[in-house]
Each structure stands twice: as structure tokens, then as C-alpha cells.
Design a protein around this motif. Structure first.
Motif, PDB file in Angstrom:
ATOM      1  N   VAL A   1     -21.415  14.567   8.947  1.00 49.53           N
ATOM      2  CA  VAL A   1     -21.279  14.700   7.673  1.00 49.53           C
ATOM      3  C   VAL A   1     -22.409  15.330   7.648  1.00 49.53           C
ATOM      4  CG1 VAL A   1     -20.986  12.793   6.801  1.00 49.53           C
ATOM      5  CG2 VAL A   1     -20.044  14.790   5.535  1.00 49.53           C
ATOM      6  N   LYS A   2     -22.563  16.499   6.852  1.00 48.51           N
ATOM      7  CA  LYS A   2     -24.081  17.074   6.061  1.00 48.51           C
ATOM      8  C   LYS A   2     -23.514  16.588   4.649  1.00 48.51           C
ATOM      9  CE  LYS A   2     -26.788  19.709   7.461  1.00 48.51           C
ATOM     10  NZ  LYS A   2     -27.726  19.759   8.510  1.00 48.51           N
ATOM     11  N   GLN A   3     -25.519  15.948   4.991  1.00 48.90           N
ATOM     12  CA  GLN A   3     -25.929  15.256   3.402  1.00 48.90           C
ATOM     13  C   GLN A   3     -27.388  16.259   3.108  1.00 48.90           C
ATOM     14  OE1 GLN A   3     -25.666  11.846   1.333  1.00 48.90           O
ATOM     15  NE2 GLN A   3     -27.455  11.454   1.375  1.00 48.90           N
ATOM     16  N   GLY A   4     -27.099  17.410   2.771  1.00 44.46           N
ATOM     17  CA  GLY A   4     -27.906  18.295   2.280  1.00 44.46           C
ATOM     18  C   GLY A   4     -28.801  18.332   3.917  1.00 44.46           C
ATOM     19  N   ASP A   5     -29.868  18.576   4.338  1.00 49.63           N
ATOM     20  CA  ASP A   5     -30.430  18.886   5.184  1.00 49.63           C
ATOM     21  C   ASP A   5     -30.339  17.637   6.753  1.00 49.63           C
ATOM     22  OD1 ASP A   5     -31.146  21.197   4.290  1.00 49.63           O
ATOM     23  OD2 ASP A   5     -33.426  20.528   3.405  1.00 49.63           O
ATOM     24  N   ILE A   6     -29.655  16.554   5.876  1.00 52.32           N
ATOM     25  CA  ILE A   6     -29.498  16.048   6.992  1.00 52.32           C
ATOM     26  C   ILE A   6     -27.893  15.627   7.161  1.00 52.32           C
ATOM     27  CG2 ILE A   6     -29.154  13.108   6.928  1.00 52.32           C
ATOM     28  CD1 ILE A   6     -32.077  13.849   6.924  1.00 52.32           C
ATOM     29  N   GLU A   7     -27.905  15.706   8.596  1.00 56.96           N
ATOM     30  CA  GLU A   7     -26.383  15.038   9.109  1.00 56.96           C
ATOM     31  C   GLU A   7     -26.120  13.451   9.633  1.00 56.96           C
ATOM     32  OE1 GLU A   7     -23.777  16.034  13.745  1.00 56.96           O
ATOM     33  OE2 GLU A   7     -24.802  17.925  12.459  1.00 56.96           O
ATOM     34  N   LEU A   8     -24.993  12.961   9.003  1.00 57.66           N
ATOM     35  CA  LEU A   8     -24.667  11.936   8.931  1.00 57.66           C
ATOM     36  C   LEU A   8     -24.163  11.246  10.244  1.00 57.66           C
ATOM     37  CD1 LEU A   8     -23.650  10.780   4.844  1.00 57.66           C
ATOM     38  CD2 LEU A   8     -26.512  10.720   6.664  1.00 57.66           C
ATOM     39  N   ARG A   9     -23.821  10.699  10.345  1.00 60.14           N
ATOM     40  CA  ARG A   9     -22.999  10.283  12.422  1.00 60.14           C
ATOM     41  C   ARG A   9     -21.943   9.326  11.639  1.00 60.14           C
ATOM     42  NH1 ARG A   9     -25.557   8.500  15.896  1.00 60.14           N
ATOM     43  NH2 ARG A   9     -23.748   8.962  17.554  1.00 60.14           N
ATOM     44  N   GLY A  10     -20.910   9.092  12.094  1.00 60.63           N
ATOM     45  CA  GLY A  10     -20.700   7.644  12.131  1.00 60.63           C
ATOM     46  C   GLY A  10     -19.716   7.882  13.584  1.00 60.63           C
ATOM     47  N   GLU A  11     -18.517   6.493  13.447  1.00 55.41           N
ATOM     48  CA  GLU A  11     -17.643   6.729  14.671  1.00 55.41           C
ATOM     49  C   GLU A  11     -16.117   6.062  13.650  1.00 55.41           C
ATOM     50  OE1 GLU A  11     -18.597   4.560  18.872  1.00 55.41           O
ATOM     51  OE2 GLU A  11     -17.343   3.497  17.585  1.00 55.41           O
ATOM     52  N   LEU A  12     -15.371   6.390  13.986  1.00 52.93           N
ATOM     53  CA  LEU A  12     -14.035   6.774  13.398  1.00 52.93           C
ATOM     54  C   LEU A  12     -13.382   5.916  14.489  1.00 52.93           C
ATOM     55  CD1 LEU A  12     -11.988   6.803  10.924  1.00 52.93           C
ATOM     56  CD2 LEU A  12     -11.399   9.890  12.636  1.00 52.93           C
ATOM     57  N   THR A  13     -12.384   5.138  14.469  1.00 57.92           N
ATOM     58  CA  THR A  13     -11.462   4.419  14.951  1.00 57.92           C
ATOM     59  C   THR A  13     -10.093   3.912  14.073  1.00 57.92           C
ATOM     60  OG1 THR A  13     -13.521   3.401  15.951  1.00 57.92           O
ATOM     61  CG2 THR A  13     -11.310   1.602  16.642  1.00 57.92           C
ATOM     62  N   LEU A  14      -9.389   4.454  14.560  1.00 53.10           N
ATOM     63  CA  LEU A  14      -7.624   4.570  14.158  1.00 53.10           C
ATOM     64  C   LEU A  14      -7.247   3.784  15.542  1.00 53.10           C
ATOM     65  CD1 LEU A  14      -7.405   8.350  13.600  1.00 53.10           C
ATOM     66  CD2 LEU A  14      -7.923   5.906  11.891  1.00 53.10           C
ATOM     67  N   ALA A  15      -6.307   2.524  14.559  1.00 46.78           N
ATOM     68  CA  ALA A  15      -5.425   1.709  15.079  1.00 46.78           C
ATOM     69  C   ALA A  15      -4.014   2.212  16.112  1.00 46.78           C
ATOM     70  CB  ALA A  15      -5.221   0.522  14.488  1.00 46.78           C
ATOM     71  N   ASP A  16      -3.662   1.718  17.238  1.00 52.79           N
ATOM     72  CA  ASP A  16      -2.659   2.411  17.336  1.00 52.79           C
ATOM     73  C   ASP A  16      -1.414   2.663  16.493  1.00 52.79           C
ATOM     74  OD1 ASP A  16      -3.798   2.141  19.833  1.00 52.79           O
ATOM     75  OD2 ASP A  16      -3.155   0.058  20.353  1.00 52.79           O
ATOM     76  N   GLY A  17      -0.818   4.064  16.316  1.00 52.67           N
ATOM     77  CA  GLY A  17      -0.240   4.583  15.856  1.00 52.67           C
ATOM     78  C   GLY A  17      -0.820   4.770  14.725  1.00 52.67           C
ATOM     79  N   LYS A  18      -1.450   5.012  13.852  1.00 48.77           N
ATOM     80  CA  LYS A  18      -2.193   4.609  12.001  1.00 48.77           C
ATOM     81  C   LYS A  18      -3.183   6.282  12.151  1.00 48.77           C
ATOM     82  CE  LYS A  18      -0.891   0.805  10.709  1.00 48.77           C
ATOM     83  NZ  LYS A  18      -1.445   0.310  10.398  1.00 48.77           N
ATOM     84  N   THR A  19      -2.853   7.108  10.980  1.00 47.28           N
ATOM     85  CA  THR A  19      -3.484   8.222  10.899  1.00 47.28           C
ATOM     86  C   THR A  19      -4.963   7.523   9.487  1.00 47.28           C
ATOM     87  OG1 THR A  19      -2.234   9.113   9.001  1.00 47.28           O
ATOM     88  CG2 THR A  19      -2.270   9.327  11.512  1.00 47.28           C
ATOM     89  N   ALA A  20      -5.411   8.716   8.726  1.00 49.62           N
ATOM     90  CA  ALA A  20      -6.163   8.335   7.767  1.00 49.62           C
ATOM     91  C   ALA A  20      -5.214   7.823   6.516  1.00 49.62           C
ATOM     92  CB  ALA A  20      -6.259   9.596   7.449  1.00 49.62           C
ATOM     93  N   LYS A  21      -4.317   8.351   5.930  1.00 57.83           N
ATOM     94  CA  LYS A  21      -3.118   7.890   5.323  1.00 57.83           C
ATOM     95  C   LYS A  21      -2.627   6.715   4.980  1.00 57.83           C
ATOM     96  CE  LYS A  21      -1.059  12.830   5.598  1.00 57.83           C
ATOM     97  NZ  LYS A  21       0.291  12.903   5.202  1.00 57.83           N
ATOM     98  N   ASP A  22      -3.175   5.609   5.572  1.00 63.49           N
ATOM     99  CA  ASP A  22      -2.899   4.588   6.184  1.00 63.49           C
ATOM    100  C   ASP A  22      -3.622   3.488   5.463  1.00 63.49           C
ATOM    101  OD1 ASP A  22      -0.206   4.634   7.937  1.00 63.49           O
ATOM    102  OD2 ASP A  22      -0.919   4.726   8.844  1.00 63.49           O
ATOM    103  N   GLY A  23      -4.625   4.295   4.876  1.00 63.45           N
ATOM    104  CA  GLY A  23      -5.962   3.660   5.245  1.00 63.45           C
ATOM    105  C   GLY A  23      -7.544   3.693   5.986  1.00 63.45           C
TER     106      GLY A  23
END
Length: 301
Positions: free
Chosen positions: A29-51
């Protein structure tokens, strides 16, 4: 004992939903001139709507250090999604590795609060229904700082694992003992530069955080060393309205004063748990105990 002497327009890869069947994926994700990095791990059968549990590492570290990776894996096994973010330290696309001590340190302690806000907004755009903030060590202080000042409907709960404490007198004593120069002299020089509008001036220092013979801007020096009770996690607790869990290790020598500082704090929204025998990093089976306590506290099932 303080933690300091020992050891933040959004443009993103909008692939959140596509990751639902994958183990883990790098996101940015961009914040100003900096690109921030992260690692997204989703549990089996889960999506963002699950929190999502948004996780923040500690001092000058990274999102793939052992405690952060282990907790992410254990929480995935328990059915929880995690977003393990990597602080930029004012470096574009900073890699997931310990920060190079030889750089010119331009980052500030409170940068993490702004970066957490950027990630929270990103999660909202991806459809996350609820978020729990989890931070370790200095990251525990930073997520607490965020919750005390930037509460939102999306933020449901806060978890601080061995969160940082702060005492100005102890910090000054430890700095002089380690670097053989009074911290007051360093702060006076930094404050003058900032007052003169020269906060970006790089100072030659005997030490910065735990980096020997370091270079850091005057503004960075003030951020990490000037007295500010917000760097003391127990001082933030009365301002946090969401349910909060603090997990401590009984053998933690980094924030050894944390239990005493928490003794006089009584809040209905605060739960304090101790992992017997664990040090600051909750290695091996101690991490399982932390994950069990986090999962029981979050309770999204």
C-alpha cells in the motif's frame, strides 16, 4: 527498565479476495512516496469479511521475525486471518529483515501509528468487517498508541504482547552508561536543531536506540528519546475504550517493570495474562500459549 536501549491517497494491490485460497501473499500500500509491505495470511475457507488480525513487530525488526511468523501460523491453524505488516522506517519497499544500523535514521517512533492507520484504511477498502490490532514489544506500544488516539468502528479489540514501557530517567541513565555521553546533551542539540527548523539535519551520535556510532536526524532523536508518556504503554490504557489483552512473560527481562506498572490499573476492558517461564520473545511452545490466549480473547467463532 525501558525498552529503548535494548532492541506508520491509498494505492494497493487489490487482490484481497483472490487470496482466499492461498497460504500467504505479499501485499502493499502506498503512503505518500513510500510503499509499505505486508504479508496477508488467510485461514482455510476465510475471507476478509471474517475479520483480520493486524500484526505489528518490535524495534528495528520485521514482519518475518520468528515470533511474528509463528503467531501468524498458529492463528491461521485456529481459523484466524492475519496481516503481518512491515514498518517502513522511512524506506521505500523495505525488505523483511532487521534494519541496517548504518543507515541515516530518519524514522520516528510514532510513524508506526500513521502506518497502522494506512493499513486499517486498506483493510476497510478490501471489505474487512472487523480488525484486531496485535503488537509485540515496541509494536505493542504502537498499537496501543493507535487505539488510544484513532479508535474506529472497524477496530474491535487490541492485543499487546510484552508491550514497551518508558521512563525518562532510566532512559537517560542507560544511554550514558552504554554510550558514555549524557543523553541531556544529545537532546539539547537535537532540540535546538528542531527549534531552528532543521529537524532533518543528520546528527553523528555515539548511539541511537541500540545502534552503535549511529547517524540520525534531530527529529528522530527527539522522537525516540524525548520524554513522552505515550511511549509507556500502561499510561495509554485509560484512553483505550475497546477490549484489550496484555500478555506478559514471567521471565521477560526487557520489560521487567511491566507487571509493577500494571498493578495499579483496574479497567473493565483490560485483561492481563502471564505466560509462566516465557522471556520477551516467547520462543517454542510459549508461542503456542500466546496464540491460545489471543484466540480465546478474539473469539470470532
Amino acid at each position: 527498565m525501558t525498552l529503548l536501549s535494548r532492541f506508520t491517497g491509498v494505492v494497493a494491490f487489490s487482490l484481497f479476495a483472490a487470496f482466499s485460497s492461498l497460504h500467504a501473499e505479499e501485499v502493499s500500500v502506498k503512503q505518500g512516496d513510500i510503499e509499505l509491505r505486508g504479508e496477508l495470511t488467510l485461514a482455510d475457507g476465510k475471507t476478509a469479511k471474517d475479520g483480520v488480525i493486524l500484526m505489528q513487530h518490535g524495534t528495528l525488526a520485521h514482519n518475518k521475525m520468528e515470533i511474528m511468523q509463528t503467531l501468524s501460523e498458529l492463528l491461521k491453524e485456529k481459523g484466524y486471518n492475519t496481516l503481518n505488516v512491515n514498518l517502513s522506517y522511512a524506506i521505500d519497499k523495505r525488505p523483511s529483515e532487521m534494519l541496517d544500523w548504518s543507515i541515516e535514521h530518519k524514522h520516528k517512533h510514532e510513524d508506526a501509528v500513521a502506518e497502522l492507520d494506512t493499513w486499517m484504511n486498506w483493510l476497510k477498502e478490501q471489505g474487512a468487517s472487523k480488525v484486531v490490532l496485535l503488537g509485540h514489544s515496541r509494536g505493542g506500544n504502537q498499537v496501543s498508541w493507535y487505539a488510544s488516539e484513532k479508535d474506529s468502528d472497524l477496530l474491535e479489540k487490541v492485543v499487546a504482547v510484552a508491550p514497551a514501557t518508558w521512563d525518562a530517567a532510566d532512559s537517560a541513565k542507560e544511554y550514558e552508561e552504554r554510550y558514555k555521553k549524557p543523553l541531556a546533551d544529545v537532546l539539547a542539540e537535537a532540540q535546538k536543531l528542531v527549534d531552528d527548523g532543521k529537524g532533518d539535519t543528520v546528527m553523528e551520535l555515539p548511539g541511537f536506540v541500540y545502534c552503535e556510532k549511529a547517524k540520525a536526524t534531530a527529529a528522530a532523536v527527539l522522537s525516540y528519546y524525548k520524554d513522552d508518556e505515550r511511549k509507556n504503554t500502561p499510561s495509554l490504557l485509560p484512553k483505550i475504550k475497546k477490549p484489550m489483552l496484555i500478555v506478559m512473560g514471567s521471565a521477560d527481562e526487557v520489560v521487567a517493570d511491566l507487571p509493577a506498572k500494571l498493578e495499579g490499573i483496574k479497567q473493565d476492558n483490560l485483561t492481563v495474562e502471564t505466560v509462566d517461564g516465557a522471556d520477551h520473545f516467547f520462543m517454542d511452545l510459549y508461542a503456542d500459549e500466546v496464540a491460545d490466549k489471543v484466540a480465546e480473547f478474539v473469539d470470532w467463532k
